[in-house]
Design an enzyme around this catalytic site. Structure first.
Site, short mmCIF file in Angstrom:
data_model
loop_
_atom_site.label_atom_id
_atom_site.label_comp_id
_atom_site.label_asym_id
_atom_site.label_seq_id
_atom_site.Cartn_x
_atom_site.Cartn_y
_atom_site.Cartn_z
N LYS A 47 0.84 -1.21 0.00
CA LYS A 47 0.00 0.00 0.00
C LYS A 47 0.88 1.26 0.00
CE LYS A 47 -3.38 2.85 0.50
NZ LYS A 47 -4.12 3.22 -0.73
N GLY A 48 0.42 2.27 -0.67
CA GLY A 48 1.17 3.52 -0.75
C GLY A 48 1.52 4.08 0.62
N CYS A 131 -1.39 9.53 -7.76
CA CYS A 131 -2.61 9.25 -7.00
C CYS A 131 -3.64 10.36 -7.21
CB CYS A 131 -2.33 9.12 -5.51
SG CYS A 131 -3.83 8.68 -4.61
N LYS A 166 5.75 5.34 -11.17
CA LYS A 166 4.39 4.94 -11.55
C LYS A 166 3.66 6.12 -12.18
CE LYS A 166 0.30 2.57 -9.87
NZ LYS A 166 -0.23 1.73 -8.80
N ILE A 192 -0.98 1.45 -15.52
CA ILE A 192 -1.47 2.76 -15.20
C ILE A 192 -2.01 2.80 -13.76
CG2 ILE A 192 -2.12 3.35 -17.58
CD1 ILE A 192 -5.06 2.72 -16.84
N ASN A 193 -1.99 4.00 -13.19
CA ASN A 193 -2.76 4.23 -11.98
C ASN A 193 -4.22 4.41 -12.41
OD1 ASN A 193 -3.62 5.03 -9.32
ND2 ASN A 193 -1.52 5.69 -8.93
N GLY A 244 -3.75 -2.50 -14.93
CA GLY A 244 -5.00 -1.81 -15.27
C GLY A 244 -5.98 -2.83 -15.82
N GLY A 245 -6.84 -3.33 -14.94
CA GLY A 245 -7.89 -4.24 -15.39
C GLY A 245 -7.44 -5.66 -15.67
C1 LIG Z 1 -8.64 0.56 -3.50
C2 LIG Z 1 -7.42 0.96 -4.30
C3 LIG Z 1 -6.35 1.57 -3.66
C4 LIG Z 1 -5.21 1.96 -4.39
N1 LIG Z 1 -4.15 2.52 -3.74
C5 LIG Z 1 -3.02 2.85 -4.42
C6 LIG Z 1 -1.86 3.35 -3.75
O1 LIG Z 1 -1.82 3.48 -2.52
N2 LIG Z 1 -0.77 3.68 -4.50
C7 LIG Z 1 -0.74 3.50 -5.87
O2 LIG Z 1 0.27 3.80 -6.52
N3 LIG Z 1 -1.83 2.99 -6.53
C8 LIG Z 1 -2.94 2.66 -5.84
N4 LIG Z 1 -4.03 2.12 -6.51
C9 LIG Z 1 -3.95 1.92 -7.98
C10 LIG Z 1 -3.58 0.47 -8.33
O3 LIG Z 1 -2.31 0.13 -7.82
C11 LIG Z 1 -3.60 0.26 -9.86
O4 LIG Z 1 -2.63 1.11 -10.45
C12 LIG Z 1 -4.96 0.54 -10.49
O5 LIG Z 1 -6.00 0.14 -9.65
C13 LIG Z 1 -5.14 -0.14 -11.86
O6 LIG Z 1 -5.07 -1.54 -11.76
P1 LIG Z 1 -6.39 -2.49 -11.61
O7 LIG Z 1 -7.36 -2.04 -12.66
O8 LIG Z 1 -5.88 -3.88 -11.82
O9 LIG Z 1 -6.91 -2.28 -10.24
C14 LIG Z 1 -5.17 1.74 -5.80
C15 LIG Z 1 -6.25 1.12 -6.44
C16 LIG Z 1 -7.37 0.74 -5.72
C17 LIG Z 1 -8.52 0.06 -6.44
#
Ligand SMILES: Cc1cc2nc3c(=O)[nH]c(=O)nc-3n(C[C@H](O)[C@H](O)[C@H](O)COP(=O)(O)O)c2cc1C
Length: 303
Positions: A47-48, A131, A166, A192-193, A244-245
């Site tokens: 977690k960040g 973020c 990132k 991607i974020n 991403g997804g």
């Molecule tokens: C609930 C949640 C919390 C997240 N917290 C962070 C974070 O603390 N730091 C970060 O760089 N990305 C954070 N992300 C982004 C994810 O790491 C990721 O980049 C993004 O969700 C796309 O991937 P996904 O579609 O597989 O979830 C968060 C995503 C979600 C859904």
């Protein structure tokens, strides 16, 4: 069937397989311990972290959307010192390869965290410049190439660990931003974020999230993520970590073919706690079927 080589090298960091967790979707791994050991993963991205503990945003801060979810958690975390004392030793004891994800209010905060992490057991540091959910929380640093260059260069000077930058998808030209990270000394980029988004409850006539806006993730963002990973992989020489997804092994294979050297699994963890393990096994099976002996041979093998 013969064994295939699942190992990948991300800027000198040797991962046993190309599958990691995406920051913020696996916490510090404790809740997933009853399903599988963190040593099964290529890496655990935690977690960040911020310099000081954060409570995050008020609720509601998550919501389901068609084919995805919105979140505005706002970087709730116990702070980097607590992580180093309590969470990191537990993960290392279990044999995990740990990547710390950090977000700062200022460049100096990123630098201080880098110094703290540099003399710890983390294998790499991921800079969250993207973020969307906190005013100060990084995205301001990730939207403009000059800023990305500056943060990356200054943080890199303060440590020796591989530095992953990132990237935010909330930009017009993602390749330009990725090149700025590379020029600033990033050893890898990840993307991607989440995409900045919102939802509205028509009965209360209020935004669904207390924070009004949040980040969209999950299957809905995959085609955007895949396009960006493809563009970035062609624009830089450093390794690209794609996310991403990614919900199953087919999605992960798509990212590898598009040029990602490793992938991260995010929202899928909330739907299926075994998702990363099933993805590792699925990639391995696909490689055997398709005659790939090493996963690195698949990277960018898009025709
Ligand atoms: C609930 C949640 C919390 C997240 N917290 C962070 C974070 O603390 N730091 C970060 O760089 N990305 C954070 N992300 C982004 C994810 O790491 C990721 O980049 C993004 O969700 C796309 O991937 P996904 O579609 O597989 O979830 C968060 C995503 C979600 C859904």
């Amino acid at each position: 069937m013969s064994k295939v080589d699942m190992a990948v090298d991300i800027a000198g960091l040797k991962l046993k397989n190309p599958v990691m967790t995406a920051s913020g979707t696996y916490g510090f791994g404790e809740e997933y311990g009853e399903f599988y050991g963190p040593d099964r993963l290529g890496a655990v991205v935690v977690k960040g972290l911020t310099l000081n503990p954060r409570k995050g945003n008020p609720p509601p801060r998550t919501a389901e959307t068609p084919a995805g979810m919105l979140n505005s958690v706002g970087l709730q975390n116990p702070g980097v010192d607590f992580f180093l004392q309590k969470e990191l030793p537990r993960l290392l004891d279990k044999g995990a390869c740990v990547i710390a994800n950090i977000a700062g209010n200022t460049i100096e905060e990123y630098c201080i965290m880098m110094e703290k992490l540099d003399c710890s057991g983390v294998s790499a540091v991921e800079l969250n410049l993207s973020c969307p959910n906190v005013k100060e929380g990084g995205m301001a640093f990730g939207l403009e190439p000059g800023m990305v260059y500056d943060v990356t260069e200054r943080v890199n000077e303060r440590g020796h660990k591989p530095l992953i930058v990132k990237l935010s998808p909330n930009v017009t030209n993602i390749a330009e931003i990725a090149r700025a990270a590379q020029e600033g000394g990033a050893h890898a980029v990840s993307l991607i974020n989440t995409l900045l988004a919102m939802d509205i409850d028509i009965w209360t006539r209020r935004p669904v999230l207390a924070n009004i806006y949040g980040g969209l993730s999950g299957p809905a963002v995959k085609p955007v993520a895949l396009r960006m990973v493809h563009q970035v992989a062609q624009a830089v020489d450093i390794p690209v970590i794609g996310m991403g997804g990614i919900m199953d092994w087919r999605d992960a294979v798509q990212f590898l073919l598009a040029g990602a050297k490793a992938v991260a699994v995010g929202t899928a963890n909330f739907v299926n706690p075994y998702a990363p393990i099933e993805i590792i096994e699925g990639i391995e099976k696909y490689m055997k079927q398709q005659g790939f002996s090493a996963v690195e041979a698949m990277v960018g093998a898009l025709r």
